[in-house]
Design an enzyme around this catalytic site. Structure first.
Site, PDB file in Angstrom:
ATOM      1  N   GLY A  28       6.612  19.806   2.228  1.00 15.01           N
ATOM      2  CA  GLY A  28       7.763  19.087   2.176  1.00 15.01           C
ATOM      3  C   GLY A  28       8.007  18.078   3.234  1.00 15.01           C
ATOM      4  O   GLY A  28       8.505  18.123   4.185  1.00 15.01           O
ATOM      5  N   SER A  35       7.524  13.988   2.368  1.00 17.87           N
ATOM      6  CA  SER A  35       8.490  12.699   1.637  1.00 17.87           C
ATOM      7  C   SER A  35       9.845  13.071   1.057  1.00 17.87           C
ATOM      8  O   SER A  35      10.115  14.025   0.468  1.00 17.87           O
ATOM      9  CB  SER A  35       7.631  12.213   0.490  1.00 17.87           C
ATOM     10  OG  SER A  35       6.343  12.064   0.755  1.00 17.87           O
ATOM     11  N   GLU A  66      -5.318  16.505   6.063  1.00 11.32           N
ATOM     12  CA  GLU A  66      -4.958  16.251   4.617  1.00 11.32           C
ATOM     13  C   GLU A  66      -5.979  14.942   4.198  1.00 11.32           C
ATOM     14  O   GLU A  66      -6.144  14.739   3.044  1.00 11.32           O
ATOM     15  CB  GLU A  66      -3.593  15.713   4.653  1.00 11.32           C
ATOM     16  CG  GLU A  66      -3.095  15.320   3.261  1.00 11.32           C
ATOM     17  CD  GLU A  66      -1.627  15.230   3.200  1.00 11.32           C
ATOM     18  OE1 GLU A  66      -0.737  15.612   4.007  1.00 11.32           O
ATOM     19  OE2 GLU A  66      -1.170  14.711   2.176  1.00 11.32           O
TER      20      GLU A  66
HETATM   21  C1  LIG Z   1       0.222  12.112  -6.639  1.00 13.14           C
HETATM   22  C2  LIG Z   1       1.086  12.359  -5.533  1.00 13.14           C
HETATM   23  C3  LIG Z   1       1.475  13.482  -4.814  1.00 13.14           C
HETATM   24  C4  LIG Z   1       2.106  13.620  -3.569  1.00 13.14           C
HETATM   25  N1  LIG Z   1       2.375  14.831  -3.282  1.00 13.14           N
HETATM   26  C5  LIG Z   1       3.210  14.883  -2.089  1.00 13.14           C
HETATM   27  C6  LIG Z   1       3.684  16.086  -1.608  1.00 13.14           C
HETATM   28  O1  LIG Z   1       3.044  17.284  -1.973  1.00 13.14           O
HETATM   29  N2  LIG Z   1       4.393  16.155  -0.433  1.00 13.14           N
HETATM   30  C7  LIG Z   1       5.002  15.143  -0.005  1.00 13.14           C
HETATM   31  O2  LIG Z   1       5.857  15.163   0.930  1.00 13.14           O
HETATM   32  N3  LIG Z   1       4.776  13.970  -0.525  1.00 13.14           N
HETATM   33  C8  LIG Z   1       3.842  13.951  -1.696  1.00 13.14           C
HETATM   34  N4  LIG Z   1       3.562  12.515  -2.247  1.00 13.14           N
HETATM   35  C9  LIG Z   1       4.390  11.306  -1.743  1.00 13.14           C
HETATM   36  C10 LIG Z   1       3.478  10.551  -1.112  1.00 13.14           C
HETATM   37  O3  LIG Z   1       3.402  10.797   0.273  1.00 13.14           O
HETATM   38  C11 LIG Z   1       4.407   9.067  -1.095  1.00 13.14           C
HETATM   39  O4  LIG Z   1       4.466   8.535  -2.130  1.00 13.14           O
HETATM   40  C12 LIG Z   1       3.867   8.012  -0.044  1.00 13.14           C
HETATM   41  O5  LIG Z   1       3.755   8.431   1.154  1.00 13.14           O
HETATM   42  C13 LIG Z   1       4.503   6.609  -0.253  1.00 13.14           C
HETATM   43  O6  LIG Z   1       5.786   6.920  -0.193  1.00 13.14           O
HETATM   44  P1  LIG Z   1       6.926   6.068  -1.123  1.00 13.14           P
HETATM   45  O7  LIG Z   1       6.562   6.727  -2.485  1.00 13.14           O
HETATM   46  O8  LIG Z   1       8.382   6.419  -0.469  1.00 13.14           O
HETATM   47  O9  LIG Z   1       6.865   4.654  -1.049  1.00 13.14           O
HETATM   48  P2  LIG Z   1       7.236   3.622  -0.207  1.00 13.14           P
HETATM   49  O10 LIG Z   1       7.116   3.998   1.258  1.00 13.14           O
HETATM   50  O11 LIG Z   1       8.659   3.055  -0.492  1.00 13.14           O
HETATM   51  O12 LIG Z   1       6.189   2.472  -0.207  1.00 13.14           O
HETATM   52  C14 LIG Z   1       6.072   1.569  -1.380  1.00 13.14           C
HETATM   53  C15 LIG Z   1       5.137   0.477  -1.092  1.00 13.14           C
HETATM   54  O13 LIG Z   1       5.379  -0.198   0.067  1.00 13.14           O
HETATM   55  C16 LIG Z   1       4.350  -0.274   1.036  1.00 13.14           C
HETATM   56  N5  LIG Z   1       4.982  -0.280   2.423  1.00 13.14           N
HETATM   57  C17 LIG Z   1       5.741   0.640   3.013  1.00 13.14           C
HETATM   58  N6  LIG Z   1       6.028   0.624   4.045  1.00 13.14           N
HETATM   59  C18 LIG Z   1       5.386  -0.468   4.549  1.00 13.14           C
HETATM   60  C19 LIG Z   1       5.086  -1.072   5.784  1.00 13.14           C
HETATM   61  N7  LIG Z   1       5.591  -0.668   6.982  1.00 13.14           N
HETATM   62  N8  LIG Z   1       4.140  -1.996   5.900  1.00 13.14           N
HETATM   63  C20 LIG Z   1       3.350  -2.630   4.620  1.00 13.14           C
HETATM   64  N9  LIG Z   1       3.685  -1.760   3.321  1.00 13.14           N
HETATM   65  C21 LIG Z   1       4.627  -0.821   3.428  1.00 13.14           C
HETATM   66  C22 LIG Z   1       3.760   0.942   0.748  1.00 13.14           C
HETATM   67  O14 LIG Z   1       2.247   1.010   1.132  1.00 13.14           O
HETATM   68  C23 LIG Z   1       3.948   0.990  -0.718  1.00 13.14           C
HETATM   69  O15 LIG Z   1       2.773   0.237  -1.270  1.00 13.14           O
HETATM   70  C24 LIG Z   1       2.744  12.483  -3.239  1.00 13.14           C
HETATM   71  C25 LIG Z   1       2.336  11.129  -3.850  1.00 13.14           C
HETATM   72  C26 LIG Z   1       1.652  11.118  -4.950  1.00 13.14           C
HETATM   73  C27 LIG Z   1       1.578   9.861  -5.785  1.00 13.14           C
END
Ligand SMILES: Cc1cc2nc3c(=O)[nH]c(=O)nc-3n(C[C@H](O)[C@H](O)[C@H](O)COP(=O)(O)OP(=O)(O)OC[C@H]3O[C@@H](n4cnc5c(N)ncnc54)[C@H](O)[C@@H]3O)c2cc1C
Length: 383
Positions: free
Chosen positions: A130, A132, A248
């Site tokens: 938990g 994101s 991880e």
């Molecule tokens: C298959 C899958 C399984 C997952 N399982 C889990 C889970 O079990 N538990 C959990 O907690 N999370 C999980 N996640 C979530 C994952 O960790 C997040 O999707 C990831 O950290 C990105 O966060 P976000 O989706 O909010 O995208 P955002 O943070 O909104 O990012 C969107 C885009 O902007 C870019 N970006 C953001 N900030 C910056 C910056 N400062 N500089 C440059 N570029 C930037 C990112 O690289 C990305 O391309 C999972 C995701 C996937 C796809």
């Protein structure tokens, strides 16, 4: 600081595990189609996880006193490599085995170790991560879910997002704010173990593009947690989570995400009278990329075996590894559609289409490519 990766080799004591795992998988996975095997660590099969646990192959690195195997990170590398290469459905126990168990072992109280570790090793307790939230994925330190202290324990309020297996796991280890405000960033964050059967928790599954349902939204509406839900120190959540991310991001699952497809394609080439010159060159090129990645992942395993927390090196391997995993299905698609042999076998196509659909997620889960590159730049003293 970024320390150079030292080449390592798997010690003989760990290699001895490989034939037994291979023999077990040959029987257990016989007849499973390639498009199902390609799901591998996204494939959830509790009975399969329990069959592995019965052989002592869940919690391999956890101490024997908790039902673990008492082995080191090299044994786990061999086991993980075989499971992933064959496409074993390991998702049920994967998170508990890879990071929740080691986290509880390192930071948990004696009572938490006694309660959770034997259940993890028996594949009776599955965990989810938990971290994101809707506004806090990359910007994890800005999370808003809060656990407020009460006379009895904690009251949890907020929401998690993209939580893999929250609908099938018994427990979540959640990163939450226990003091201060989101502007305090890394200060005031803590980790709590949440029993997902508690009142006030709603889990809503989100379907993915490939038609699978593995991740979820999880809502906490004034959930009453006991005082001993806290893992480690209050306020030390950021440091604990950073150490957890080394587990991880470092494993062979970050290089083998498309390996079942690669294997199926090689099988197809072998079945042809004569594979084309360009296919032979592509096969060689892909293996030339995979071999050094495996060496890098192995070098990280050696650091883990020493008890280190190679967070930055793990970012390097995950960045390069996921690039390979994502390039592979696209290169194979180009090769198969350009082939003079006519349409490829249907099962190979189904496997290709599945991997093409999910591969964009490889560089998102566990921290995006841009975030990892920022971590690397910081280690170079550039930020
Ligand atoms: C298959 C899958 C399984 C997952 N399982 C889990 C889970 O079990 N538990 C959990 O907690 N999370 C999980 N996640 C979530 C994952 O960790 C997040 O999707 C990831 O950290 C990105 O966060 P976000 O989706 O909010 O995208 P955002 O943070 O909104 O990012 C969107 C885009 O902007 C870019 N970006 C953001 N900030 C910056 C910056 N400062 N500089 C440059 N570029 C930037 C990112 O690289 C990305 O391309 C999972 C995701 C996937 C796809």
């Amino acid at each position: 600081m970024l320390s150079p990766l030292q080449l390592s080799r798997i010690p003989d004591r760990a290699e001895t595990l490989r034939p037994a795992v291979r023999a077990f998988l040959a029987e257990a996975l016989a007849g499973r189609p390639a498009d199902r095997l390609a799901r591998s660590w996204m494939g959830f099969d509790a009975a399969f996880s329990r069959a592995l646990a019965a052989r002592g192959w869940v919690g391999l690195t956890l101490p024997r006193e908790y039902g673990g195997g008492g082995k080191d990170a090299f044994h786990r590398f061999v086991l993980a490599e075989e499971l992933l290469a064959r496409g074993a459905p390991v998702s049920a126990h994967w998170i508990a085995d890879r990071q929740s168990g080691p986290l509880i072992l390192k930071y948990g109280s004696s009572a938490q170790k006694d309660f959770f570790l034997p259940k993890i090793c028996a594949a009776e307790a599955f965990f989810c991560i938990g971290m994101s939230e809707p506004q806090s994925g990359s910007d994890l330190a800005g999370l808003r879910t809060r656990a407020a202290r009460t006379a009895e324990g904690w009251v949890l309020k907020g929401q998690k997002l993209w939580t893999t297996n929250a609908h099938r796991a018994q427990y979540m280890i959640a990163l939450v704010r226990t003091s201060g405000s989101p502007e305090d960033r890394h200060q005031g964050l803590s980790q709590v173990i949440v029993d997902l059967s508690l009142p006030g928790i709603t889990v809503r599954t989100i379907g993915d593009l490939a038609g699978d349902a593995h991740f979820n939204e999880v809502f906490f509406d004034d959930v009453q947690l006991p005082a001993d839900a806290l893992v480690g120190e209050e306020g030390a959540g950021w440091a604990q989570v950073t150490a957890e991310l080394a587990f991880e991001r470092s494993g062979p699952e970050r290089i083998y995400g498309s390996i079942v497809l690669f294997d199926a394609w090689l099988g197809h080439l072998r079945s042809l009278q004569r594979a084309s010159e360009s296919d032979l060159i592509l096969a060689g090129k892909l293996l030339a990329h995979l071999a050094p990645l495996r060496e890098m992942s192995l070098a990280l395993t050696a650091r883990l075996a020493e008890g280190a927390s190679p967070v930055i090196e793990a970012a390097l391997v995950k960045d390069l590894g996921t690039e390979f995993e994502q390039a592979l299905p696209n290169l194979l698609a180009d090769a198969l559609y350009a082939s003079p042999e006519g349409p490829p076998p249907e099962m190979l196509l189904r496997t290709l289409h599945y991997v093409l659909q999910v591969c964009p997620t490889f560089s998102l889960r566990g921290g995006t490519r841009e975030i990892l590159r920022g971590v690397i730049a910081r280690a170079l003293g550039l930020r």
